[in-house]
Write a protein that holds these residues in place. Structure first.
Motif, PDB file in Angstrom:
ATOM      1  N   THR A 245       0.818  -1.210   0.000  1.00  0.00           N
ATOM      2  CA  THR A 245       0.000   0.000   0.000  1.00  0.00           C
ATOM      3  C   THR A 245       0.851   1.259   0.000  1.00  0.00           C
ATOM      4  O   THR A 245       0.367   2.339  -0.360  1.00  0.00           O
ATOM      5  N   SER A 246       2.110   1.138   0.412  1.00  0.00           N
ATOM      6  CA  SER A 246       3.021   2.285   0.428  1.00  0.00           C
ATOM      7  C   SER A 246       4.239   1.945  -0.421  1.00  0.00           C
ATOM      8  O   SER A 246       5.212   1.351   0.081  1.00  0.00           O
TER       9      SER A 246
ATOM     10  N   LEU B 194      -2.677  -0.300 -13.548  1.00  0.00           N
ATOM     11  CA  LEU B 194      -1.583  -0.927 -12.814  1.00  0.00           C
ATOM     12  C   LEU B 194      -1.334  -0.223 -11.477  1.00  0.00           C
ATOM     13  O   LEU B 194      -0.300   0.396 -11.244  1.00  0.00           O
ATOM     14  N   PHE B 195      -2.298  -0.329 -10.599  1.00  0.00           N
ATOM     15  CA  PHE B 195      -2.166   0.160  -9.235  1.00  0.00           C
ATOM     16  C   PHE B 195      -1.259  -0.778  -8.436  1.00  0.00           C
ATOM     17  O   PHE B 195      -1.048  -1.939  -8.833  1.00  0.00           O
ATOM     18  N   PRO B 196      -0.750  -0.318  -7.302  1.00  0.00           N
ATOM     19  CA  PRO B 196       0.093  -1.198  -6.483  1.00  0.00           C
ATOM     20  C   PRO B 196      -0.569  -2.531  -6.116  1.00  0.00           C
ATOM     21  O   PRO B 196       0.126  -3.547  -6.002  1.00  0.00           O
ATOM     22  N   ASP B 197      -1.897  -2.546  -5.961  1.00  0.00           N
ATOM     23  CA  ASP B 197      -2.537  -3.815  -5.601  1.00  0.00           C
ATOM     24  C   ASP B 197      -2.658  -4.767  -6.786  1.00  0.00           C
ATOM     25  O   ASP B 197      -3.099  -5.913  -6.628  1.00  0.00           O
ATOM     26  N   ASN B 198      -2.263  -4.322  -7.976  1.00  0.00           N
ATOM     27  CA  ASN B 198      -2.214  -5.207  -9.141  1.00  0.00           C
ATOM     28  C   ASN B 198      -0.793  -5.615  -9.507  1.00  0.00           C
ATOM     29  O   ASN B 198      -0.559  -6.173 -10.584  1.00  0.00           O
ATOM     30  N   VAL B 199       0.137  -5.328  -8.603  1.00  0.00           N
ATOM     31  CA  VAL B 199       1.532  -5.735  -8.768  1.00  0.00           C
ATOM     32  C   VAL B 199       1.930  -6.579  -7.566  1.00  0.00           C
ATOM     33  O   VAL B 199       1.810  -6.134  -6.422  1.00  0.00           O
TER      34      VAL B 199
ATOM     35  N   ALA C 292       0.239   7.974 -11.702  1.00  0.00           N
ATOM     36  CA  ALA C 292      -0.769   8.523 -10.793  1.00  0.00           C
ATOM     37  C   ALA C 292      -1.090   7.558  -9.661  1.00  0.00           C
ATOM     38  O   ALA C 292      -1.348   7.970  -8.521  1.00  0.00           O
ATOM     39  N   ALA C 293      -1.072   6.273  -9.956  1.00  0.00           N
ATOM     40  CA  ALA C 293      -1.411   5.266  -8.954  1.00  0.00           C
ATOM     41  C   ALA C 293      -0.307   5.058  -7.930  1.00  0.00           C
ATOM     42  O   ALA C 293      -0.576   4.757  -6.764  1.00  0.00           O
TER      43      ALA C 293
END
Length: 324
Positions: A111-112, A195-200, A230-231
């Motif tokens: 998340t960070s 491609l947000f962090p929760d998709n990596v 941006a994500a």
């Protein structure tokens, strides 16, 4: 990922009988995300993800996603494989919805974001774009620029302004600006577009997998950079920009797939577009998500703050000097 449709265990067990993946041990809903219903399932053979496709996903388009991930897997990009049933089929039906079972990839999402994770993500995104340069299949971006106006029109002004009193005016003004200035000559290919962090997935801050391709479509390649920037490069509420994350992400992408001068010229507009896309989609979801859905509602104002940051020329100049 999210859970809108509840799956009964007897239905799931009947589904698993179509596969050669073992007997069910456990099943747990995954609350993150907003698009489809997802469950983490474990059998006595392995771990998998069960996805049920909700109303926003066009069932006729699902073969596009199946073929896309198969192509990326064959190109050496770390993406999950769709699991075929004993009869060779991938798409099933469960609880009245189209469904499939997907390979579970090891790793965790964060998340960070850290510099190292952003660096690995930038490099992986560049490799993915290279792998897709000559990919022949196409899909219209159903969440692209020309869909945003219709999405807004389907919500009442009062409902939008109930989130923030200035939100409708902000959306309307930015839509007008982007329609006048959106680039028309930049290269297009299939992109991830979410491609947000929760998709990596990461292991030791190195990418171990890219997941959740259900917004993937044919669009401006550099728009994918903008969405990911941006994500990744702000605090979750959009109030703080992280220049070290931005530099790490853009520099690592550029080292593998150079960001040329024409791309840099239009990147500020694409960054504004990426922000507006999620302002609008989060606004629509905020208004329309059922109260009993197992899903974490996302605040559209977090991307309004990003948009404000991207409209400042001094901020943009700092972003574009990532390789100085």
């Amino acid at each position: 990922m999210a859970v809108y449709t509840i799956v009964e265990m007897n239905e799931l067990q009947a589904l698993l009988e179509k596969y050669d993946i073992g007997k069910l041990i456990s099943c747990k809903g995954i609350a993150e995300g907003v698009e489809n219903s997802n469950y983490f399932i474990e059998t006595d053979h392995n771990k998998f993800v069960l996805t049920l496709y909700e109303n926003r996903t066009n069932e006729d388009e699902l073969p596009f996603f199946f073929n896309l991930l198969d192509h990326l897997h064959n190109e050496g990009i770390a993406v999950p494989k769709f699991i075929a049933a004993k009869d060779g089929s991938i798409l099933q039906r469960l609880a009245g919805k189209p469904a499939c079972i997907i390979e579970f990839l090891s790793g965790v999402s964060i998340t960070s974001p850290t510099e190292k994770a952003a660096q690995s993500t930038g490099a992986t995104l560049a490799k993915m774009h290279i792998a897709l340069q000559d990919y022949k299949e196409n899909r219209t971006n159903s969440m692209g620029l020309y869909a945003w106006q219709k999405m807004v029109e389907e919500c009442s002004v009062d409902d939008i302004n109930a989130i923030d009193k200035n939100l409708y005016q902000l959306i309307n003004d930015e839509l007008n600006y982007l329609h006048e200035n959106w680039p028309k000559t930049l290269p297009k290919s299939v992109i991830h577009a979410d491609l947000f962090p929760d998709n990596v997935l990461l292991m030791d801050e190195e990418v171990s997998g890219l997941i959740d391709f259900y917004f993937a479509a044919t669009d401006i390649v550099d728009y994918d950079i903008a969405v990911t920037h941006a994500a990744w490069c702000f605090s979750s509420d959009g109030s703080k920009f992280h220049p070290n994350i931005s530099d790490a992400f853009l520099r690592s992408y550029h080292q593998i797939k150079p960001i040329n001068e024409k791309s840099r010229e239009f990147l500020p507009i694409l960054l504004r577009g990426a922000s507006l896309r999620f302002i609008i989609s989060r606004t629509v979801d905020w208004i329309n998500t059922p109260a009993d859905a197992l899903v974490t509602k996302k605040d559209p104002i977090a991307f309004a703050r990003r948009l404000e940051y991207y409209t400042n020329d001094i901020n943009i100049n700092h972003i574009l000097n990532f390789d100085s």
